[in-house]
Design an enzyme around this catalytic site. Structure first.
Site, PDB file in Angstrom:
ATOM      1  CG  HIS A   1      -1.851   1.167   1.233  1.00  0.00           C
ATOM      2  ND1 HIS A   1      -2.947   1.238   0.394  1.00  0.00           N
ATOM      3  CD2 HIS A   1      -1.809   2.330   1.917  1.00  0.00           C
ATOM      4  CE1 HIS A   1      -3.560   2.396   0.583  1.00  0.00           C
ATOM      5  NE2 HIS A   1      -2.892   3.073   1.503  1.00  0.00           N
TER       6      HIS A   1
ATOM      7  CG  ASP B   1      -5.488  -0.923   2.611  1.00  0.00           C
ATOM      8  OD1 ASP B   1      -4.964  -1.779   1.894  1.00  0.00           O
ATOM      9  OD2 ASP B   1      -5.939   0.149   2.180  1.00  0.00           O
TER      10      ASP B   1
ATOM     11  CD  GLU C   1       4.330   1.706  -3.991  1.00  0.00           C
ATOM     12  OE1 GLU C   1       3.832   0.761  -4.617  1.00  0.00           O
ATOM     13  OE2 GLU C   1       3.917   2.874  -4.109  1.00  0.00           O
TER      14      GLU C   1
HETATM   15  C1  GAR Z   1       1.293   1.099  -6.472  1.00  0.00           C
HETATM   16  O1  GAR Z   1       1.641   2.381  -6.036  1.00  0.00           O
HETATM   17  C2  GAR Z   1       0.649   0.317  -5.341  1.00  0.00           C
HETATM   18  O2  GAR Z   1       1.215   0.582  -4.096  1.00  0.00           O
HETATM   19  C3  GAR Z   1      -0.759   0.834  -5.414  1.00  0.00           C
HETATM   20  O3  GAR Z   1      -1.037   0.886  -6.796  1.00  0.00           O
HETATM   21  C4  GAR Z   1       0.174   1.163  -7.513  1.00  0.00           C
HETATM   22  C5  GAR Z   1       0.346   0.136  -8.594  1.00  0.00           C
HETATM   23  O4  GAR Z   1       1.445   0.440  -9.405  1.00  0.00           O
HETATM   24  N1  GAR Z   1      -1.668  -0.008  -4.692  1.00  0.00           N
HETATM   25  C6  GAR Z   1      -2.700   0.471  -3.996  1.00  0.00           C
HETATM   26  O5  GAR Z   1      -3.000   1.648  -3.974  1.00  0.00           O
HETATM   27  C7  GAR Z   1      -3.488  -0.578  -3.236  1.00  0.00           C
HETATM   28  N2  GAR Z   1      -4.345   0.042  -2.263  1.00  0.00           N
HETATM   29  P1  GAR Z   1       2.149  -0.676 -10.296  1.00  0.00           P
HETATM   30  O6  GAR Z   1       1.050  -1.362 -11.120  1.00  0.00           O
HETATM   31  O7  GAR Z   1       3.087   0.104 -11.183  1.00  0.00           O
HETATM   32  O8  GAR Z   1       2.873  -1.634  -9.394  1.00  0.00           O
END
Ligand code: GAR
Length: 200
Positions: free
Chosen positions: A110, A151, A181
């Site tokens: 997250h 979450d 991340e």
């Molecule tokens: C990421 O920032 C992830 O943390 C977020 O979506 C994005 C996906 O990017 N997830 C959430 O917000 C879940 N609540 P990605 O497809 O490039 O990995």
């Protein structure tokens, strides 16, 4: 420990977190973890292309069109003998069949410091917009176990990231991804793989 830990990565978008996992596996940084399957919540997302390029099997379970998305997801995970499920930007909700079968074996990333800026409707850029609206000076990312509360599962790892003057949701999102991340998710997956060590 007996054999690889078979991992399914669930995605909904661009798949940069998936890419971080693919790169980590190649570098030997997932321990005995092996990405065996990538499942998208809709067709055509770029994450699927990343998986194909890496030679990983793919599938799509689309809640809008599947008759029984929870059952389909559970069946796919079983058919591929998956040990560990990783939600990497997966914006769909998992049903109880999957949650029950994989208790304590589902991770989510997250893009904020839970319990701040999380819960239903808080995903992607919306999180960073909320962070900027609130005016906090520190945000970050969290990897946590997934249970039936959005979450709400046990926190495994967190990393703080500075909010800078003049940040836009996009610039903040990028910094949180780069500094937190893409670092935390492979680390957390490795921790789980070391712990589970191939048990199914
Ligand atoms: C990421 O920032 C992830 O943390 C977020 O979506 C994005 C996906 O990017 N997830 C959430 O917000 C879940 N609540 P990605 O497809 O490039 O990995």
């Amino acid at each position: 420990m007996s054999g690889p830990v078979r991992i399914a990565v669930l995605v909904s978008g661009g798949g940069t977190n998936l890419q971080a996992l693919i790169d980590a596996e190649r570098a030997g940084a997932l321990g005995c973890g092996q990405i065996a399957l990538v499942i998208a919540s809709r067709p055509g997302v770029y994450a699927l292309e990343r998986a194909r390029r890496a030679g990983i099997e793919t599938a799509v379970v689309d809640r809008r069109t599947a008759a029984d998305p929870d059952g389909e997801m559970a069946a796919l995970l079983s058919a591929h003998r998956i040990d560990l499920v990783v939600l990497a930007g997966f914006l769909s909700i998992l049903g109880e069949k999957v949650l029950e079968r994989y208790t304590d074996r589902i991770l989510n990333i997250h893009p904020a410091l839970i319990p701040a800026f999380c819960g239903r409707g808080m995903y992607g850029l919306r999180v960073h917009e909320a962070v900027l609206r609130a005016g906090v000076k520190v945000t970050g990312a969290t990897v946590h176990l997934v249970n039936e509360v959005v979450d709400g599962g046990r926190i495994l790892l967190q990393k703080a990231v500075e909010v800078k003057e003049g940040d836009t949701p996009e610039s903040l999102q990028r910094r949180v991804m780069e500094e937190a991340e893409w670092v935390l998710l492979p680390q957390a997956v490795r921790m789980m793989c070391d712990k589970w060590g191939g048990k199914s």
